[in-house]
Design a protein around this motif. Sequence first.
Motif, PDB file in Angstrom:
ATOM      1  N   THR A 194       0.740  -1.292  -0.398  1.00 21.86           N
ATOM      2  CA  THR A 194      -0.447   0.405   0.016  1.00 21.86           C
ATOM      3  C   THR A 194       0.711   0.715  -0.121  1.00 21.86           C
ATOM      4  OG1 THR A 194      -0.405   0.162   2.696  1.00 21.86           O
ATOM      5  CG2 THR A 194      -2.226  -1.514   0.810  1.00 21.86           C
TER       6      THR A 194
ATOM      7  N   THR B 108      -1.996  -0.762  -3.776  1.00 21.91           N
ATOM      8  CA  THR B 108      -3.114   0.005  -3.579  1.00 21.91           C
ATOM      9  C   THR B 108      -2.735   0.842  -2.929  1.00 21.91           C
ATOM     10  OG1 THR B 108      -4.037  -2.114  -3.018  1.00 21.91           O
ATOM     11  CG2 THR B 108      -5.340  -0.413  -2.596  1.00 21.91           C
TER      12      THR B 108
ATOM     13  N   GLU C  88      -3.673   4.857  -1.479  1.00 23.53           N
ATOM     14  CA  GLU C  88      -4.983   4.747  -0.173  1.00 23.53           C
ATOM     15  C   GLU C  88      -4.979   6.303  -0.142  1.00 23.53           C
ATOM     16  OE1 GLU C  88      -3.404   3.370   3.458  1.00 23.53           O
ATOM     17  OE2 GLU C  88      -4.770   1.537   3.006  1.00 23.53           O
TER      18      GLU C  88
END
Length: 377
Positions: free
Chosen positions: A203, A273, A275
């Motif tokens: 992330t 990912t 965020e």
Amino acid sequence: MINLFQSNPDDFQYILDTIGQNVQINNQSVKVVISNTTLSTDVDDKKISTLTPIERGDIVHYNNEDWLIISEVNGQRNGRYRAFMRVCDYPIKINFGIVKEFPAIVDGRVFDVETGQYMTLPASKILVTLQENQETLEIEAGQRFIKMGRAWKVEAIDRTHKGLLRLWCKQDQFNSAVDDVENEIADARKYVYVVDITNTETTIQQENTLQLNVSVTLNGQSVSGMAITFSSSDTNIATVDTSGLVTAVNPGTVTITAALAEKSDVKDTITLTVEAVQQDNYVLTIVGDPDMRVTQTKTWNAVLTNNGQQVSMQPATWSITNTTGGTTDLVTITNQSNKSCTLKANSNNKTGYFKLICTLNDGSLTSEKQILVKSLI
């Protein structure tokens, strides 16, 4: 017909302007005049003339084919440079671990300077002529290539013709364990490269960056200096620059690929990912008892949180008022810091409610706590 290899009273610039054409010589656009020659009836040689300096070994891209200048260029004569060039009829692929393809002239015979005639080589041997450059000079005796449905091994290398590299080659046996006959790549499975992205993060927060760490191995051994290209599956989510620095742009999931620049099928990927940036939500709270007795001393603490997580307390000031915001004689502040405030209830036997107030010095947050002063009994 104009004879370009004899003195011509006409200005050659006029000839260029009239019948000249643009070709690529070593990937540079040059205007030239190209004509046929009767040098040999067995090969398709051409004459090339130009005002731009040319040299033996130059690659000429003409008529959708690569041609190699094979004759010496003895300087500028009659205002122009002249030479013979021959079509590169058989490009060959040499495997250095990275496969490189070179324009080449493949011949089954060689010119004998003593007899002035061409001598045919044995059926199992060929002469390969290439441009002499930094990449072809890496070719070594013993290296193999596949051409004309056969495998060949370089037996000897002739560097006596400036600008040209000549490979004396002998027919070799195919090796089914390593040769890719269909794509004409010898020893294709002899060199096994592996690219590995070693980052463990999955992330990354929007607007942040992540530097990718990439290792390359050849047959299990680490190698350095290999050029790597990077790409993103969706640049609206994250971008990656030539050094492997990933920049998060918008929330979502993206795949970043690292591949060998000269062997793009050797690659590794990492899925990240992105965020969304979390908005700050600071809350200031006074923590402590709801009451105290006359003459008693107690301490209350200030706690600052952001999205529910406690953070470092900022500079703050404490104060006391009555319940309507006026002055109070119920308590006195005896000590205060950014984090805490100590109060002493006065000995006047007065009871009732007052407010303890903590305010950040930048004025952004204030917290109040109503506290009761009780009698001793």
